[in-house]
Design an enzyme around this catalytic site. Sequence first.
Site, mmCIF file in Angstrom:
data_model
loop_
_atom_site.group_PDB
_atom_site.id
_atom_site.type_symbol
_atom_site.label_atom_id
_atom_site.label_comp_id
_atom_site.label_asym_id
_atom_site.label_seq_id
_atom_site.Cartn_x
_atom_site.Cartn_y
_atom_site.Cartn_z
ATOM 1 N N ASP A 93 0.855 -1.191 0.000
ATOM 2 C CA ASP A 93 0.000 0.000 0.000
ATOM 3 C C ASP A 93 0.899 1.252 0.000
ATOM 4 O OD1 ASP A 93 -2.404 1.385 0.220
ATOM 5 O OD2 ASP A 93 -2.459 1.254 2.414
ATOM 6 N N ASP A 115 2.890 4.941 -5.546
ATOM 7 C CA ASP A 115 2.103 6.161 -5.371
ATOM 8 C C ASP A 115 2.957 7.375 -5.733
ATOM 9 O OD1 ASP A 115 0.602 8.293 -4.627
ATOM 10 O OD2 ASP A 115 0.257 7.653 -2.559
ATOM 11 N N GLY A 233 -8.948 5.571 1.226
ATOM 12 C CA GLY A 233 -9.624 6.415 2.209
ATOM 13 C C GLY A 233 -11.111 6.144 2.323
HETATM 14 P P1 13P Z 1 -8.956 4.754 5.573
HETATM 15 O O1 13P Z 1 -8.058 5.593 6.421
HETATM 16 O O2 13P Z 1 -10.173 5.491 5.168
HETATM 17 O O3 13P Z 1 -9.275 3.434 6.187
HETATM 18 O O4 13P Z 1 -8.152 4.454 4.198
HETATM 19 C C1 13P Z 1 -7.203 3.426 4.136
HETATM 20 C C2 13P Z 1 -6.394 3.460 2.887
HETATM 21 O O5 13P Z 1 -6.701 4.125 1.922
HETATM 22 C C3 13P Z 1 -5.187 2.630 2.842
HETATM 23 O O6 13P Z 1 -4.443 2.841 1.697
HETATM 24 O O1 G3H Z 2 -3.194 4.769 3.700
HETATM 25 C C1 G3H Z 2 -2.558 4.488 4.719
HETATM 26 C C2 G3H Z 2 -2.938 3.305 5.517
HETATM 27 O O2 G3H Z 2 -4.034 3.572 6.340
HETATM 28 C C3 G3H Z 2 -1.736 2.793 6.274
HETATM 29 O O3 G3H Z 2 -1.415 3.608 7.334
HETATM 30 O O4 G3H Z 2 1.026 4.157 7.076
HETATM 31 O O5 G3H Z 2 -0.124 4.234 9.328
HETATM 32 O O6 G3H Z 2 0.349 2.040 8.219
HETATM 33 P P1 G3H Z 2 0.048 3.512 8.036
HETATM 34 ZN ZN ZN Z 3 -4.512 4.797 0.900
#
Ligand code: 13P
Ligand code: G3H
Ligand code: ZN
Length: 330
Positions: A93, A115, A233
């Site tokens: 991610d 990203d 998000g």
């Molecule tokens: P939330 O903070 O809305 O759960 O989004 C998570 C996210 O986009 C992780 O990449």
């Molecule tokens: O988009 C971000 C995710 O919610 C992950 O959050 O970087 O605190 O692990 P983090």
């Molecule tokens: Zn995200």
Amino acid sequence: MVSYKDLGLVNSKEIFAKAFQGKYAIPAFNFNNMEQLQAIIAACVEKKSPVILQVSSGARKYANQTLLRYMAQGAVEYAKELGYAIPIVLHLDHGDTFELCKSCIEYGFSSVMIDGSHHPYDKNIEETRKVVEYAHRYDVTVEGELGVLAGIEDDVQAEHHTYTEPDQVEDFVKKTGVDSLAISIGTSHGANKFKPDQCTRNAEGILVPPPLRFDILEEVEKRIPGFPIVLHGASSVPQDKVATINRYGGALKDAIGIPEDQLRKAAASAVCKINIDSDGRLAMTAAVREVFAAKPAEFDPRKYLGPARDSLKELYMHKVTEVLGSAGKA
Ligand code: 13P
Ligand code: G3H
Ligand code: ZN
């Protein structure tokens, strides 16, 4: 180098194609530890949903890259042991560098996000293209991003959304070769997605945030028909969890998320992946706080992490059945 195929994982290609056709979205749940992983797998096996296990760079540092590889392999085996081998993707991610994406691929990830959304357009294309060229050699799928979500993204705080520019998406997809595209249509990361003064009150007095920009999504769909779109998000910030946290000593203020009906609508469109992290954090924290308040003498971590895990599983089952529509699709 370990191939994700040897771990029993899949990339996102086929599950996205099915999600697009079937008008539902695949859940992408973030995890950092064993209890979160257990809850995700148990919920998705019980509801027969495909799932994307998401690891941020922070999560990778927290959990350790080697442990993560075996945890993902363990998740595949755990699903089988629970009685149903659902498709499982291990996804990076918000990868911010080529080196991080490469390293994750070498440690068994089946999908990565690069990203480059905070870079100028041409630099975003260049970075993304480089990751795609490497990843596709190993049949690893790649998610790119165009547009910037408000809030914190990649340690960069953006005050306002920069919505995705539909005129750029076709060019971006063609030049980079990405397999999916995250767009910005009004969602944001974290538990404070809107200020109360941006919201209206419905008949029950509940704050209703402004709707997502479905007009932008439609324009994007027209430019790249059939292409899998990703929503980051996308937590809904359940108000019962917020209330429990605050009842038992928490201090969450103005926590507002994306209403579930908005996400259901998105899931039925070209949106094939919906990212949820904050809601899981809220569910766990509410459960832990409740145990600590009710049983102050308790000090066995299983006695508070166990209820947190149960609460997470329930939340994820709700998401796949009532919000994303991925239940029964594995
Ligand atoms: P939330 O903070 O809305 O759960 O989004 C998570 C996210 O986009 C992780 O990449
Ligand atoms: O988009 C971000 C995710 O919610 C992950 O959050 O970087 O605190 O692990 P983090
Ligand atoms: Zn995200």
